[in-house]
Every structure is written in C-alpha cells, then in structure tokens.
Motif scaffolding. Structure first.
Motif: not given
Length: 333
Positions: A266-288
């Motif tokens: 999480r920290n490496a992705l959030a603080q890095g310079s690479l653009p990141v899109l995270y997609m999750a389904g509304e009905l998928d509680v765990t991954y939202t």
C-alpha cells in the motif's frame, strides 16, 4: 489524475485462437473475428504460453489473469480494446499451457515477475511484431520507441497481486498500473498467519477431494455470489475453464503465490510516482475496503485513483465487460 471514487467460447485452431463475434448494443458489433496469436516465451528455466491480440504498433497493454484462469479469460475485454490497443495475455505458472516444475521457486512471486519481464522484453525486441533476430535494423527501430511504448500493466485478483509486485520493482518499465479486485498484502503478521491457514485448507481440499467437488465448493464462496446472476452459458464457460487446470499445480500456486507471500504494498504504491487505478465491484465488500485503504494511504497523492463499479462483484470484467472497458479507457487513453 486525482482520486476518483465512483459508486462464446474460444476455439483454438492450428496454433491460433479465434474469438467469435459478440454483439452488444453498448460496445457496438465486432465487424470481424478477432484473432489471438499464440507464442511460447522463454523465462527462467521454462517457457510461458502468451496470447496477443491487436496491432503491435498500438499502445501495449499486458492483462494478467486470476487464479484458475488463463490468458484467454480476457476475451470479452479483447473484443473491445484490441481495436486500438495491443493486448498481451500470458498464462501464469501452473495455469493454462504454462506448466512448470512443482517447486517453490517455479511458483514464487519472483518467478511470476520474471515471466512479466520476459513478456516486456519480447515486446521490446519485436517478437510480437514479426521482427526476426536477423533484422537488427528493424529490431533497433522497434526498440528505440520503447519509451513511447511503455506498458500499461493490468491485473485481476491474483494477476493484480503480481502486477502490483512487478510495478513496485520496475516502475520505469510501466506507464500505468491498473488493479482489479487485487490484494495488496497482509497489513500485519496476524493477517498473514490467517492467510497461511486459509490457503493450506484450500490446498488440502485440492489434494483430498475430487477436482469437480473442489470447483463446486469454490463457486459457492461468497466472493463469487454476484456471478450467479450471469447467464448460464457464461457460468458454464467459467466452470469449464476452471476444470481445465491441474489441482496439484493450483496447490503450488496457492502456497507460493498467495497473498500470504506478499509484502504490504500500500505505502509503496501510494508514495510512488507510478499512476495507479484500483477498480473494485460495489458488491465486493472485501476489495472495496482494500481500495479505500489504498486511497487513505495515498491521502492527496494525485497518482492514485479508485473506481467502485456499481452492480458487480469480484470479477468486474466478466460481469460487466462494457463498463470495465469504459473505466479502463478513461484512465489509459
């Protein structure tokens, strides 16, 4: 880009795969059959099966599949994106036609990342464009545009874990990272221990039960409840694809490429310079929740975006491929 939070069967013929036309009022009809070419790409001490679709001169996109799938599981996405992108879809170790020795090394995250690196290398060398090793001028010209042709790396579930791991290691080779319903690693050792026990139980079931019984159990997991609303043909195709696996290879995949083997990214992705899109389904509680944890880690960091897709669960690109492609195009085009 700032954070965004919004609520057929495939047949193989003589070394190539052909996608049948799929009519859609939202995507438009596919005028011609889409051809998936098949390559064997060496990596480490073995080789991987890799499907490609589209023109090599277009923006390259690597699509990494989930557990018990293979590269052909992206066929509905390919029908849309291959019109103006070049899609590269490998089979992971122990999946599809990439059968590897049953050793921890062969199924490790490192081995999966080696496969991704080999695919990027093959693309850079013009393998998928038909450039031969004898045509050095053509290869040089092709490789000279690699900066322009940096990959968009897309991964679903297990494929997302591999994509995230690779992108953290090699951000210079990636233009953007897209994660669909992907774990980002245990947040502490307690969670890691829970994952170890959970996957060991799954491995025991794979070893002790008939494989079709394991598939029946897998399909009844709450994670896949939303897929029960899909048409019977799609559900049957899913089951056939899952059954077309080796349970022993799958057990090695669970043990050595499961979430318990990941670092917390999480920290490496959030603080890095690479653009990141995270997609999750509304009905998928765990991954939202995973999506929100990444967004919270990023704070006001501009390169992290999240899309919560309405009305779908864990496998967005299967349950609503049109909306999935719209979200993807908004981000990468």
């Amino acid at each position: 880009m700032g954070p965004i939070l919004r609520k057929h069967s495939l047949k193989q013929e003589k070394g190539r795969c052909v996608l049948p036309e799929r009519k859609s009022t939202t995507m438009g009809s596919v005028a011609e059959l889409l051809e998936m070419k098949v390559y064997r790409i060496p990596y480490g001490d073995t080789e991987a099966q890799v499907y490609v679709c589209g023109l090599p001169s277009r923006q390259p996109v690597i699509l990494l599949h989930g557990f018990m799938q293979d590269g052909r599981s992206w066929k509905r996405v390919a029908q849309n994106l291959s019109r103006d992108h070049f899609l590269i879809m490998p089979d992971f170790p122990g999946h599809g036609a990439t059968i590897v020795p049953q050793t921890p090394k062969a199924f490790s995250f490192e081995s999966h990342c080696m496969l991704v690196d080999a695919v990027i290398g093959a693309y850079a060398q013009g393998v998928f464009s038909g450039c031969s090793s004898k045509n050095e001028a053509s290869k040089s010209s092709y490789s000279s545009n690699l900066e322009y042709r940096k990959m968009v790396l897309v991964g679903y579930s297990m494929g997302g874990r591999i994509a995230a791991t690779y992108a953290v290691k090699h951000p210079e080779k990636i233009q953007a990272l897209v994660l669909e319903s992907a774990g980002l690693g245990p947040i502490n050792e307690e969670e890691r221990t829970v994952r170890v026990r959970k996957n060991e139980k799954l491995c025991c079931r794979l070893a002790e039960e008939p494989f079709d019984a394991f598939i029946e159990f897998w399909e009844q997991l709450p994670l896949f409840d939303s897929q029960k609303c899909l048409d019977k043909e799609t559900q049957a195709a899913q089951r056939t694809a899952r059954l077309d696996n080796d349970p022993e290879q799958l057990a090695f995949s669970l043990r050595y490429a499961g979430q318990q083997e990941m670092k917390n990214l999480r920290n490496a992705l959030a603080q890095g310079s690479l653009p990141v899109l995270y997609m999750a389904g509304e009905l998928d509680v765990t991954y939202t929740e995973v999506a929100r944890s990444l967004l919270n880690e990023a704070g006001d960091t501009a390169q992290i975006s999240v899309e919560i897709v309405k009305g779908v669960g864990h496998n967005i690109h299967l349950e609503n491929p049109e909306e999935y492609c719209r979200c993807l195009r908004r981000y990468i085009d």
